[in-house]
Design a protein around this motif. Structure first.
Motif, PDB file in Angstrom:
ATOM      1  N   THR A 150       0.814  -1.220   0.000  1.00  0.00           N
ATOM      2  CA  THR A 150       0.000   0.000   0.000  1.00  0.00           C
ATOM      3  C   THR A 150       0.848   1.271   0.000  1.00  0.00           C
ATOM      4  OG1 THR A 150      -0.162  -0.019   2.430  1.00  0.00           O
ATOM      5  CG2 THR A 150      -1.907  -1.136   1.191  1.00  0.00           C
ATOM      6  N   HIS A 151       2.173   1.135   0.105  1.00  0.00           N
ATOM      7  CA  HIS A 151       3.084   2.277   0.108  1.00  0.00           C
ATOM      8  C   HIS A 151       4.167   2.094  -0.962  1.00  0.00           C
ATOM      9  CE1 HIS A 151       1.106   2.728   3.967  1.00  0.00           C
ATOM     10  NE2 HIS A 151       1.693   3.887   4.170  1.00  0.00           N
ATOM     11  N   PRO A 152       3.772   2.002  -2.232  1.00  0.00           N
ATOM     12  CA  PRO A 152       4.762   1.698  -3.279  1.00  0.00           C
ATOM     13  C   PRO A 152       5.780   2.809  -3.508  1.00  0.00           C
ATOM     14  CG  PRO A 152       2.632   2.250  -4.251  1.00  0.00           C
ATOM     15  CD  PRO A 152       2.404   2.114  -2.781  1.00  0.00           C
ATOM     16  N   ILE A 153       5.417   4.055  -3.270  1.00  0.00           N
ATOM     17  CA  ILE A 153       6.369   5.146  -3.502  1.00  0.00           C
ATOM     18  C   ILE A 153       7.466   5.093  -2.437  1.00  0.00           C
ATOM     19  CG2 ILE A 153       6.577   7.597  -4.064  1.00  0.00           C
ATOM     20  CD1 ILE A 153       3.472   7.665  -4.081  1.00  0.00           C
ATOM     21  N   SER A 154       7.075   4.866  -1.193  1.00  0.00           N
ATOM     22  CA  SER A 154       8.070   4.701  -0.121  1.00  0.00           C
ATOM     23  C   SER A 154       8.970   3.512  -0.407  1.00  0.00           C
ATOM     24  CB  SER A 154       7.366   4.510   1.226  1.00  0.00           C
ATOM     25  OG  SER A 154       6.595   5.632   1.578  1.00  0.00           O
ATOM     26  N   ALA A 155       8.378   2.410  -0.900  1.00  0.00           N
ATOM     27  CA  ALA A 155       9.177   1.223  -1.227  1.00  0.00           C
ATOM     28  C   ALA A 155      10.189   1.544  -2.329  1.00  0.00           C
ATOM     29  CB  ALA A 155       8.259   0.085  -1.651  1.00  0.00           C
ATOM     30  N   HIS A 156       9.780   2.348  -3.306  1.00  0.00           N
ATOM     31  CA  HIS A 156      10.677   2.737  -4.405  1.00  0.00           C
ATOM     32  C   HIS A 156      11.885   3.514  -3.876  1.00  0.00           C
ATOM     33  CE1 HIS A 156      12.036   4.543  -8.183  1.00  0.00           C
ATOM     34  NE2 HIS A 156      11.956   5.718  -7.591  1.00  0.00           N
ATOM     35  N   PHE A 157      11.632   4.536  -3.059  1.00  0.00           N
ATOM     36  CA  PHE A 157      12.749   5.336  -2.557  1.00  0.00           C
ATOM     37  C   PHE A 157      13.532   4.595  -1.479  1.00  0.00           C
ATOM     38  CE2 PHE A 157      10.182   8.660  -4.571  1.00  0.00           C
ATOM     39  CZ  PHE A 157      11.168   9.277  -5.329  1.00  0.00           C
TER      40      PHE A 157
ATOM     41  N   LEU B 105       8.757   2.017   7.358  1.00  0.00           N
ATOM     42  CA  LEU B 105       9.143   2.169   5.954  1.00  0.00           C
ATOM     43  C   LEU B 105      10.092   3.343   5.748  1.00  0.00           C
ATOM     44  CD1 LEU B 105       5.770   1.540   4.079  1.00  0.00           C
ATOM     45  CD2 LEU B 105       7.478  -0.100   4.855  1.00  0.00           C
ATOM     46  N   THR B 106       9.975   4.366   6.601  1.00  0.00           N
ATOM     47  CA  THR B 106      10.857   5.526   6.488  1.00  0.00           C
ATOM     48  C   THR B 106      12.253   5.219   6.994  1.00  0.00           C
ATOM     49  OG1 THR B 106       8.973   7.031   6.742  1.00  0.00           O
ATOM     50  CG2 THR B 106      11.172   7.939   7.164  1.00  0.00           C
ATOM     51  N   LEU B 107      12.369   4.557   8.146  1.00  0.00           N
ATOM     52  CA  LEU B 107      13.659   4.422   8.822  1.00  0.00           C
ATOM     53  C   LEU B 107      14.434   3.154   8.481  1.00  0.00           C
ATOM     54  CD1 LEU B 107      12.880   5.799  12.401  1.00  0.00           C
ATOM     55  CD2 LEU B 107      13.761   7.001  10.397  1.00  0.00           C
ATOM     56  N   MET B 108      13.744   2.046   8.258  1.00  0.00           N
ATOM     57  CA  MET B 108      14.467   0.787   8.087  1.00  0.00           C
ATOM     58  C   MET B 108      15.397   0.768   6.871  1.00  0.00           C
ATOM     59  SD  MET B 108      14.235  -1.133  10.619  1.00  0.00           S
ATOM     60  CE  MET B 108      15.120  -2.477   9.805  1.00  0.00           C
ATOM     61  N   PRO B 109      15.081   1.405   5.747  1.00  0.00           N
ATOM     62  CA  PRO B 109      16.065   1.419   4.656  1.00  0.00           C
ATOM     63  C   PRO B 109      17.398   2.027   5.076  1.00  0.00           C
ATOM     64  CG  PRO B 109      13.915   2.082   3.836  1.00  0.00           C
ATOM     65  CD  PRO B 109      13.794   2.001   5.327  1.00  0.00           C
ATOM     66  N   PHE B 110      17.362   3.047   5.944  1.00  0.00           N
ATOM     67  CA  PHE B 110      18.604   3.672   6.393  1.00  0.00           C
ATOM     68  C   PHE B 110      19.371   2.741   7.332  1.00  0.00           C
ATOM     69  CE2 PHE B 110      15.893   7.149   5.055  1.00  0.00           C
ATOM     70  CZ  PHE B 110      16.756   7.857   4.239  1.00  0.00           C
TER      71      PHE B 110
END
Length: 388
Positions: free
Chosen positions: A24-31, A57-62
């Motif tokens: 449901t958050h594909p744009i966040s997944a993209h970035f 979704l905001t923090l875990m990629p970092f």
């Protein structure tokens, strides 16, 4: 032992929900995928924000890109304990602020703002203010709220701060449309009340107040606006709303919602004028737009989750969610709001830019969020809509 078991159960529950959250958050997944491809090892990020499912979704990629992350909950009433447990289990230093006294909140804020740091992500300006007072050298910071801008504008900033509250994606789209879209379903879920024929007062007619008023009218409410700016008063009339001075408006309203981003908008003088049975809540970032401390001096009790009844001068006033943002009140929902997807992406893209030295050479002070980054997010959002 009980807390450890509860945390493990919470993490397992959240792990199961994350696949849907990413869908449901594909744009966040993209970035987020862009962040994971970067080498950000030894970078340090401090955040002060709402701790909701979107935050993962905001923090875990970092975290996965090697960043050392610490995050504090900017509002205990919008803190999901499962998110706290999940982030902590993945090496994030987390302060959730739900049970701790104010003195510990302030101490943690100062500690999180102490260097070395490379970037800050703030909602409310408290972390930026603390880092400024501490003299912490930082490459740059993001600020997301009107309340935060009010807080940091008087400061002599030692590092660049990028305002994304004022960009079109946030101000013209999220603040106006999405907050209103989420506010009234939350109100109905908490109270069980219908707006049809209800006298609703919206205090403040900025983008947030405008969207809340517009949606209330569509749901059958009779909407009055209290606003000091004559231009916004005229705008409210063109939206089909009545306009009245605040004192006169609070005396007649059945439902009162604050949307200004400033503390103390409804103080003792205004609350003393409210009619018997008035329901009060807030959609601005500050959880003190309504003077909850003054209300707490009166006899009060909890009616049900997120509803407190206060006895004020022989009348009953009902406060929702302790004066904190009603649209993100913690209700146990793990889905996260898909409407926030582009705005999580604004944070992700902005932080990647800061941690990749994008702000090098930009002088200290308050700046607009880079337009090129906003266009990237908008372009990605349009691509998602084209596939829908």
């Amino acid at each position: 032992m009980t807390d450890m078991v509860a945390d493990r159960n919470a993490i397992a529950e959240l792990e199961a929900a994350l696949e849907w959250l990413r869908f449901t958050h594909p744009i966040s997944a993209h970035f987020g995928a862009e962040v994971r491809r970067a080498d950000l090892s030894r970078k340090r990020l401090a955040c002060w924000m709402h701790l909701l499912p979107d935050t993962i979704l905001t923090l875990m990629p970092f975290v996965e890109a090697g960043v050392s992350v610490r995050v504090g909950g900017c509002n205990p009433d919008s803190t999901d304990p499962r998110v706290v447990a999940y982030l902590a289990s993945h090496g994030v230093e987390v302060f959730d602020g739900r049970r701790e006294p104010r003195v510990l909140y302030d101490e943690t804020l100062r500690r999180f703002a102490t260097g070395p740091l490379d970037a800050i992500c703030d909602m409310g300006g408290e972390l930026i203010e603390a880092a400024t007072l501490a003299g912490t050298p930082i490459a740059g910071a993001l600020e997301a709220t009107t309340t935060g801008l009010h807080r940091i504008r008087p400061l002599t900033l030692a590092f660049p701060v990028f305002d994304w509250n004022g960009i079109a994606l946030k101000d013209a789209i999220h603040n106006r449309f999405h907050v209103g879209e989420e506010t009234w379903p939350a109100f109905g879920s908490i109270t069980g009340l219908s707006l049809f024929g209800c006298r609703v007062l919206v205090v403040g007619f900025g983008p947030v107040g405008r969207g809340v008023a517009e949606r209330a009218r569509a749901l059958g409410a009779v909407v009055t606006v209290a606003e000091r700016d004559p231009v916004r008063q005229l705008e409210a009339l063109h939206f089909g709303c009545r306009t009245l001075p605040l004192a006169e408006a609070v005396a007649e309203a059945a439902v009162i919602v604050t949307a200004t981003g400033r503390d103390g908008v409804l103080g003792e003088a205004e609350l003393s004028l409210c009619r018997d049975g008035a329901v009060l809540f807030n959609v601005g970032h500050s959880n003190r737009e309504i003077d909850v401390d003054w209300l707490d001096l009166h006899e009060h009790r909890t009616m049900r989750a997120h509803i407190e009844r206060y006895a004020v001068g022989g009348r009953s006033l009902f406060l929702l969610n302790r004066g904190s943002l009603i649209n993100i009140a913690f209700t146990g929902n793990l889905a996260g709001s898909a409407s926030f997807d582009p705005f999580s992406s604004v944070m992700i893209r902005g932080l990647l830019w800061l941690l990749s030295d994008g702000a090098a050479g930009i002088p200290p002070g308050l700046h607009n969020y880079p337009p090129a980054l906003e266009r990237e997010v908008a372009t990605a959002a349009l691509a998602v809509r084209a596939r829908a």
